[in-house]
Structure formats: C-alpha cells, structure tokens
Design an enzyme around this catalytic site. Structure first.
Site, mmCIF file in Angstrom:
data_model
loop_
_atom_site.group_PDB
_atom_site.id
_atom_site.type_symbol
_atom_site.label_atom_id
_atom_site.label_comp_id
_atom_site.label_asym_id
_atom_site.label_seq_id
_atom_site.Cartn_x
_atom_site.Cartn_y
_atom_site.Cartn_z
ATOM 1 N N CYS A 50 0.851 -1.180 0.000
ATOM 2 C CA CYS A 50 0.000 0.000 0.000
ATOM 3 C C CYS A 50 0.895 1.240 0.000
ATOM 4 O O CYS A 50 1.816 1.348 0.814
ATOM 5 C CB CYS A 50 -0.903 -0.001 1.230
ATOM 6 S SG CYS A 50 -1.912 1.492 1.386
ATOM 7 N N CYS A 53 0.322 3.164 3.594
ATOM 8 C CA CYS A 53 0.795 2.684 4.894
ATOM 9 C C CYS A 53 1.855 1.595 4.831
ATOM 10 O O CYS A 53 2.405 1.210 5.862
ATOM 11 C CB CYS A 53 -0.394 2.201 5.723
ATOM 12 S SG CYS A 53 -1.134 0.663 5.132
ATOM 13 N N CYS A 96 -7.310 -0.959 1.263
ATOM 14 C CA CYS A 96 -6.311 -1.517 2.163
ATOM 15 C C CYS A 96 -6.982 -1.752 3.518
ATOM 16 O O CYS A 96 -7.600 -0.842 4.082
ATOM 17 C CB CYS A 96 -5.135 -0.551 2.302
ATOM 18 S SG CYS A 96 -3.920 -1.046 3.535
ATOM 19 N N CYS A 99 -5.289 0.778 6.324
ATOM 20 C CA CYS A 99 -5.473 2.240 6.349
ATOM 21 C C CYS A 99 -6.719 2.704 5.606
ATOM 22 O O CYS A 99 -6.976 3.901 5.536
ATOM 23 C CB CYS A 99 -4.236 2.941 5.799
ATOM 24 S SG CYS A 99 -4.015 2.803 4.010
ATOM 25 N N CYS A 121 -8.618 -4.623 -10.163
ATOM 26 C CA CYS A 121 -8.211 -3.517 -11.032
ATOM 27 C C CYS A 121 -7.710 -2.403 -10.111
ATOM 28 O O CYS A 121 -8.500 -1.743 -9.429
ATOM 29 C CB CYS A 121 -9.418 -3.084 -11.855
ATOM 30 S SG CYS A 121 -9.063 -1.842 -13.084
#
Length: 138
Positions: A50, A53, A96, A99, A121
């Site tokens: 991510c 984070c 995510c 976060c 996607c």
C-alpha cells in the site's frame, strides 16, 4: 500479512505523507487515467505494498495482463484487502485493510484463466512495488 494495528491519520496527516495524486486516489477514491499508471505493463518479481501505509497487498506472481489499462491481480494477501459495494451497487471497491486507502475495484466472472476468476483492477498510484531482492521487502 495484514497490518495488526489499523493506521489512522487525520486528513492533514495524510496530506503530509502522500503526493497530491496519491491523496486524491487513496483518500478520496479517485482513479488514475487508463493506461497511465507506472505498473500497468510492469512485470518484475516482488511485492506490491500500500502506498499509504506500507502494508503488503499483492505478490507479483498474482499480477496478470488483463488488457484493462490498469494493473490487474487475481488475489491479494489474506486479510490485506477489504471489499465493499460502491454506493450505486454496481461495483465492488477494494481498500487496504490497514489504512482504508482506495485501491480500485474487483470484478468476478470475466473468464480470465486465473485461479480465482477475479480481476483486482488497481490504481498504480495506490501501490508501491518492492523488488524481491530488496531489504524493504522484509
């Protein structure tokens, strides 16, 4: 591999650590233009984390060329990605789990020859690639 503690920041704290484009997409559910993301046609060995984070989200061996114009993966790390219907109910948003950063959308049943018949996607700007031989992978 999901983060054990949720990452919570104020909007201003996010603005300090994200680029304006990352902030627009990760925090305000934006989308990068089709075919413009740096990872769309990128196929090296490693992990995609991510961009907000640093939580590991996808292994490179789950990435495939779907021809959609955005990076496509057929599955993420267990527990790393949340799914929820868009307000209009037409698509399933993926975020995510640590976060709540917007990654993109997941589609099922499109007929891709992948183990899950799913296509995550993902906006390139929502993830950061870490090469397999990098110390940052750990």
């Amino acid at each position: 591999m999901a983060a054990s503690t949720p990452v919570q920041k104020t909007e201003e704290e996010w603005r300090l650590v994200l680029s304006p484009e990352q902030f627009r997409i990760l925090r305000h559910k934006g989308t990068e233009l089709k075919g413009t993301g740096e990872y769309n046609k990128f196929y090296e060995e490693g992990v995609y984390k991510c961009a907000g984070c640093g939580t590991p989200l996808y292994k490179s061996d789950t990435k495939f060329d779907s021809g959609c114009g955005w990076p496509a993966f057929f599955e993420g790390f267990p527990g790393a990605i949340n799914r929820s219907p868009d307000p209009d109910g037409r698509r399933i948003e993926i975020t995510c789990a640590a976060c709540d950063g917007h990654l993109g959308h997941v589609f099922k049943g499109e007929g891709f020859k992948t183990p899950t018949d799913e296509r995550h996607c993902v906006n390139s700007v929502s993830v950061k690639f870490i090469p397999a031989n990098s110390a940052a992978l750990l």
